[in-house]
Motif scaffolding. Structure first.
Motif, PDB file in Angstrom:
ATOM      1  N   LYS A 296      34.083  32.416  44.880  1.00 55.36           N
ATOM      2  CA  LYS A 296      32.727  31.852  45.034  1.00 55.36           C
ATOM      3  C   LYS A 296      31.824  32.263  43.869  1.00 55.36           C
ATOM      4  O   LYS A 296      32.161  33.145  43.089  1.00 55.36           O
ATOM      5  CB  LYS A 296      32.098  32.370  46.328  1.00 55.36           C
ATOM      6  CG  LYS A 296      32.775  31.834  47.573  1.00 55.36           C
ATOM      7  CD  LYS A 296      31.999  32.290  48.781  1.00 55.36           C
ATOM      8  CE  LYS A 296      32.716  31.925  50.063  1.00 55.36           C
ATOM      9  NZ  LYS A 296      32.330  32.810  51.149  1.00 55.36           N
ATOM     10  N   ALA A 297      30.658  31.617  43.817  1.00 53.47           N
ATOM     11  CA  ALA A 297      29.657  31.953  42.805  1.00 53.47           C
ATOM     12  C   ALA A 297      28.302  32.050  43.501  1.00 53.47           C
ATOM     13  O   ALA A 297      28.207  31.810  44.703  1.00 53.47           O
ATOM     14  CB  ALA A 297      29.624  30.854  41.740  1.00 53.47           C
TER      15      ALA A 297
ATOM     16  N   ARG B 287      25.979  51.358  28.334  1.00 53.14           N
ATOM     17  CA  ARG B 287      27.030  50.337  28.249  1.00 53.14           C
ATOM     18  C   ARG B 287      27.045  49.525  29.538  1.00 53.14           C
ATOM     19  O   ARG B 287      26.537  49.963  30.565  1.00 53.14           O
ATOM     20  CB  ARG B 287      28.391  50.958  27.977  1.00 53.14           C
ATOM     21  CG  ARG B 287      28.759  52.102  28.918  1.00 53.14           C
ATOM     22  CD  ARG B 287      30.009  52.793  28.428  1.00 53.14           C
ATOM     23  NE  ARG B 287      31.114  51.841  28.375  1.00 53.14           N
ATOM     24  CZ  ARG B 287      31.818  51.462  29.440  1.00 53.14           C
ATOM     25  NH1 ARG B 287      31.541  51.952  30.632  1.00 53.14           N
ATOM     26  NH2 ARG B 287      32.803  50.602  29.326  1.00 53.14           N
ATOM     27  N   SER B 288      27.637  48.345  29.449  1.00 55.16           N
ATOM     28  CA  SER B 288      27.650  47.496  30.638  1.00 55.16           C
ATOM     29  C   SER B 288      29.068  47.009  30.941  1.00 55.16           C
ATOM     30  O   SER B 288      29.942  47.024  30.070  1.00 55.16           O
ATOM     31  CB  SER B 288      26.703  46.317  30.466  1.00 55.16           C
ATOM     32  OG  SER B 288      27.125  45.521  29.400  1.00 55.16           O
ATOM     33  N   PHE B 289      29.278  46.619  32.179  1.00 55.45           N
ATOM     34  CA  PHE B 289      30.546  45.998  32.567  1.00 55.45           C
ATOM     35  C   PHE B 289      30.241  44.860  33.520  1.00 55.45           C
ATOM     36  O   PHE B 289      29.127  44.752  34.030  1.00 55.45           O
ATOM     37  CB  PHE B 289      31.501  47.025  33.191  1.00 55.45           C
ATOM     38  CG  PHE B 289      31.044  47.588  34.514  1.00 55.45           C
ATOM     39  CD1 PHE B 289      31.457  47.022  35.718  1.00 55.45           C
ATOM     40  CD2 PHE B 289      30.200  48.701  34.567  1.00 55.45           C
ATOM     41  CE1 PHE B 289      31.051  47.545  36.932  1.00 55.45           C
ATOM     42  CE2 PHE B 289      29.788  49.229  35.779  1.00 55.45           C
ATOM     43  CZ  PHE B 289      30.215  48.649  36.969  1.00 55.45           C
ATOM     44  N   ARG B 290      31.251  44.015  33.736  1.00 49.26           N
ATOM     45  CA  ARG B 290      31.019  42.790  34.495  1.00 49.26           C
ATOM     46  C   ARG B 290      31.795  42.809  35.801  1.00 49.26           C
ATOM     47  O   ARG B 290      32.940  43.266  35.840  1.00 49.26           O
ATOM     48  CB  ARG B 290      31.473  41.603  33.639  1.00 49.26           C
ATOM     49  CG  ARG B 290      31.270  40.254  34.269  1.00 49.26           C
ATOM     50  CD  ARG B 290      31.419  39.150  33.225  1.00 49.26           C
ATOM     51  NE  ARG B 290      31.111  37.874  33.851  1.00 49.26           N
ATOM     52  CZ  ARG B 290      32.007  37.061  34.373  1.00 49.26           C
ATOM     53  NH1 ARG B 290      33.291  37.374  34.327  1.00 49.26           N
ATOM     54  NH2 ARG B 290      31.634  35.932  34.953  1.00 49.26           N
ATOM     55  N   VAL B 291      31.173  42.324  36.857  1.00 53.80           N
ATOM     56  CA  VAL B 291      31.883  42.069  38.109  1.00 53.80           C
ATOM     57  C   VAL B 291      31.990  40.550  38.225  1.00 53.80           C
ATOM     58  O   VAL B 291      30.971  39.854  38.231  1.00 53.80           O
ATOM     59  CB  VAL B 291      31.136  42.672  39.321  1.00 53.80           C
ATOM     60  CG1 VAL B 291      31.842  42.292  40.628  1.00 53.80           C
ATOM     61  CG2 VAL B 291      31.041  44.191  39.201  1.00 53.80           C
ATOM     62  N   ASP B 292      33.237  40.075  38.290  1.00 55.96           N
ATOM     63  CA  ASP B 292      33.488  38.635  38.317  1.00 55.96           C
ATOM     64  C   ASP B 292      33.581  38.166  39.774  1.00 55.96           C
ATOM     65  O   ASP B 292      34.577  38.416  40.450  1.00 55.96           O
ATOM     66  CB  ASP B 292      34.803  38.359  37.559  1.00 55.96           C
ATOM     67  CG  ASP B 292      35.025  36.875  37.326  1.00 55.96           C
ATOM     68  OD1 ASP B 292      34.742  36.079  38.260  1.00 55.96           O
ATOM     69  OD2 ASP B 292      35.467  36.510  36.228  1.00 55.96           O
ATOM     70  N   PHE B 293      32.536  37.514  40.236  1.00 54.78           N
ATOM     71  CA  PHE B 293      32.500  37.079  41.643  1.00 54.78           C
ATOM     72  C   PHE B 293      33.603  36.064  41.936  1.00 54.78           C
ATOM     73  O   PHE B 293      34.266  36.115  42.962  1.00 54.78           O
ATOM     74  CB  PHE B 293      31.162  36.394  41.972  1.00 54.78           C
ATOM     75  CG  PHE B 293      29.942  37.231  41.728  1.00 54.78           C
ATOM     76  CD1 PHE B 293      29.949  38.598  41.953  1.00 54.78           C
ATOM     77  CD2 PHE B 293      28.759  36.639  41.288  1.00 54.78           C
ATOM     78  CE1 PHE B 293      28.816  39.361  41.735  1.00 54.78           C
ATOM     79  CE2 PHE B 293      27.621  37.385  41.067  1.00 54.78           C
ATOM     80  CZ  PHE B 293      27.649  38.752  41.290  1.00 54.78           C
TER      81      PHE B 293
ATOM     82  N   GLY C  60      29.409  35.717  37.921  1.00 52.70           N
ATOM     83  CA  GLY C  60      29.532  37.168  37.882  1.00 52.70           C
ATOM     84  C   GLY C  60      28.202  37.787  37.543  1.00 52.70           C
ATOM     85  O   GLY C  60      27.197  37.072  37.367  1.00 52.70           O
ATOM     86  N   THR C  61      28.178  39.122  37.492  1.00 52.90           N
ATOM     87  CA  THR C  61      26.960  39.826  37.072  1.00 52.90           C
ATOM     88  C   THR C  61      27.360  41.022  36.225  1.00 52.90           C
ATOM     89  O   THR C  61      28.503  41.482  36.268  1.00 52.90           O
ATOM     90  CB  THR C  61      26.122  40.260  38.288  1.00 52.90           C
ATOM     91  OG1 THR C  61      24.811  40.624  37.850  1.00 52.90           O
ATOM     92  CG2 THR C  61      26.729  41.462  39.029  1.00 52.90           C
TER      93      THR C  61
END
Ligand code: APR
Ligand code: PHB
Length: 388
Positions: free
Chosen positions: A94-95, A82-88, A74-75
């Motif tokens: 996939k990664a 603030r931050s948030f995550r996108v989970d690939f 993810g990234t």
């Protein structure tokens, strides 16, 4: 000298194509303008799609990559402190893999040497001839002597400033271009990365990116003026500016140190169509450039090589039409990555004269990305790379 495929340019595109063709029994010569040491000292991006790692594996350049690459599932994206995550992996299965382009290039040179591949470096005045005829050839100079290589096919892997693309007449060639009104100032430092995953930061002072090569080597970027001189930015100025653009908790955790490389890169979207003309085929940066925001440059070069090598293997196996659809096939994937890289660049950067309304629109777009599964799936699918 005679070869089947003469490859102009010994960057990742040219070396990988030469390696794959050689393993299929097709003879190549690579002509490179710079010295090998120069090519190997260039620092470029460092994110590989799974599709790219598969092509490198099939080319037999996987041993060190598979040992050293770091899997990222993810990234992180940040805005407004603030931050948030996108989970690939959750969205696509996939990664992506962090493994520097410099390392890919070194692995390719080692593999070419091991197979006795012919790479002629430090050449000048490379010029392809008779590309529309039956007997194309390439001339070049080395050590003040002119040489000629007769061949069946010529491949331009000579990057954006190369000579190959220019051989396609302007009546045939169509170029699409956008130069962005800013650059990226990049710093490499022997410090632990601030985050396990990359952080792409939108900020009203400009974009920033926290990346890495390994657990002791970090790569950071900040948006800058494209005319800025790297030396005008002291390390302290760079770290101070980076800290301002990332969330406070990340800034507090940032470990800084002396930079071991500092450079400014321009940002450009560029496509030249078609990617083939007569006996000439273009691959990688010779035909298209993306801004680095989506980490697509090397991955696109690898998918071009995949399509072209498949077509060339079929051609030499007797399918005389196999090469005719290379440009169309490659361009379909290229335009997808051009669009994604433009979208991500536009979302994350501060544009000159950007109004408060436009800043708010970017932040709203990011809030949508944070909360919408559909938006995250779309972003993740493109970041990990469309199939090829
Ligand atoms: N003759 C011979 N070689 C040349 C010439 C020439 N006239 N012009 C350029 N070259 C060489 C360059 O010195 C360089 O080594 O061609 C090579 C092109 O390499 P790259 O620019 O790295 O392009 P490519 O191999 O397509 O790789 C694409 O590189 O620029 C990044 O972001 C991009 O990651 C992507 C990848
Ligand atoms: C890098 O590590 O150099 C890098 C990573 C991701 C990008 C661009 C560059 O989008």
């Amino acid at each position: 000298m005679r070869t089947q495929v003469c490859i102009i340019g010994g960057g990742p595109s040219g070396l990988l194509l030469s390696q794959i063709l050689h393993r299929a029994g097709i003879d190549t010569v690579v002509l490179e303008r710079q010295s090998r040491a120069h090519v190997l000292s260039r620092i470029r991006a460092g994110v590989l799609e799974e599709g790219s790692t598969s092509v490198l594996r099939k080319a037999g350049v996987d041993t060190r990559m598979d040992r050293e690459k770091i899997r990222h599932e993810g990234t992180l994206l940040s805005a407004r402190n603030r931050s948030f995550r996108v989970d690939f992996t959750q969205h696509t299965g996939k990664a992506v893999y962090v493994y520097g382009q410099t390392e890919v290039t070194a692995d390719l040179y080692a593999a070419r040497d091991a197979m006795g591949g012919v790479i002629i470096d430090s050449v000048s005045n490379v010029m392809p001839h008779d590309l529309e005829g039956e007997t194309p050839f390439v001339t070049y100079e080395k050590d003040d002597t002119e040489h000629r290589i007769n061949c069946d096919l010529v491949v331009g892997c000579d990057g954006f400033h190369g000579v190959s693309r220019q051989q396609i007449p302007t009546s045939v060639r169509r170029e699409y271009e956008r130069a962005y009104p800013f650059g990226w100032l990049g710093v490499l430092s022997e410090t632990p990365p601030v985050s396990h995953e990359l952080i792409y930061a939108n900020h009203s002072r400009g974009f920033a990116l926290c990346s890495q090569r390994n657990d002791a080597l970090s790569r950071y970027y900040i948006q800058c003026d494209v005319t800025d001189k790297p030396d005008a930015w002291s390390d302290e100025m760079f770290w101070d500016e980076l800290r301002r653009r990332i969330p406070d908790d990340t800034a507090d955790a940032l470990v800084t140190g002396a930079s071991i490389e500092k450079s400014v890169a321009p940002l450009r979207s560029f496509v030249s169509e078609p990617m083939q003309w007569g006996k000439l085929f273009l691959v990688g940066d010779a035909a298209h450039i993306v801004p680095p925001t989506g980490a697509k440059g090397l991955n696109l070069a690898i998918s071009d090589v995949h399509y072209l090598s498949q077509a060339m293997v079929a051609y030499y196996a007797g399918d005389k039409d196999a090469l005719s659809s290379y440009s169309e096939t490659a361009l379909a994937r290229v335009w997808g990555a051009i669009r994604f890289s433009w979208w991500f660049t536009t979302l994350m950067h501060r544009f000159p004269k950007q109004s408060d309304l436009e800043q708010k629109l970017q932040e709203s777009d990011l809030a949508y990305l944070e909360t919408s599964v559909s938006a995250q799936t779309s972003m993740a699918e493109q970041y990990v790379g469309m199939p090829f």
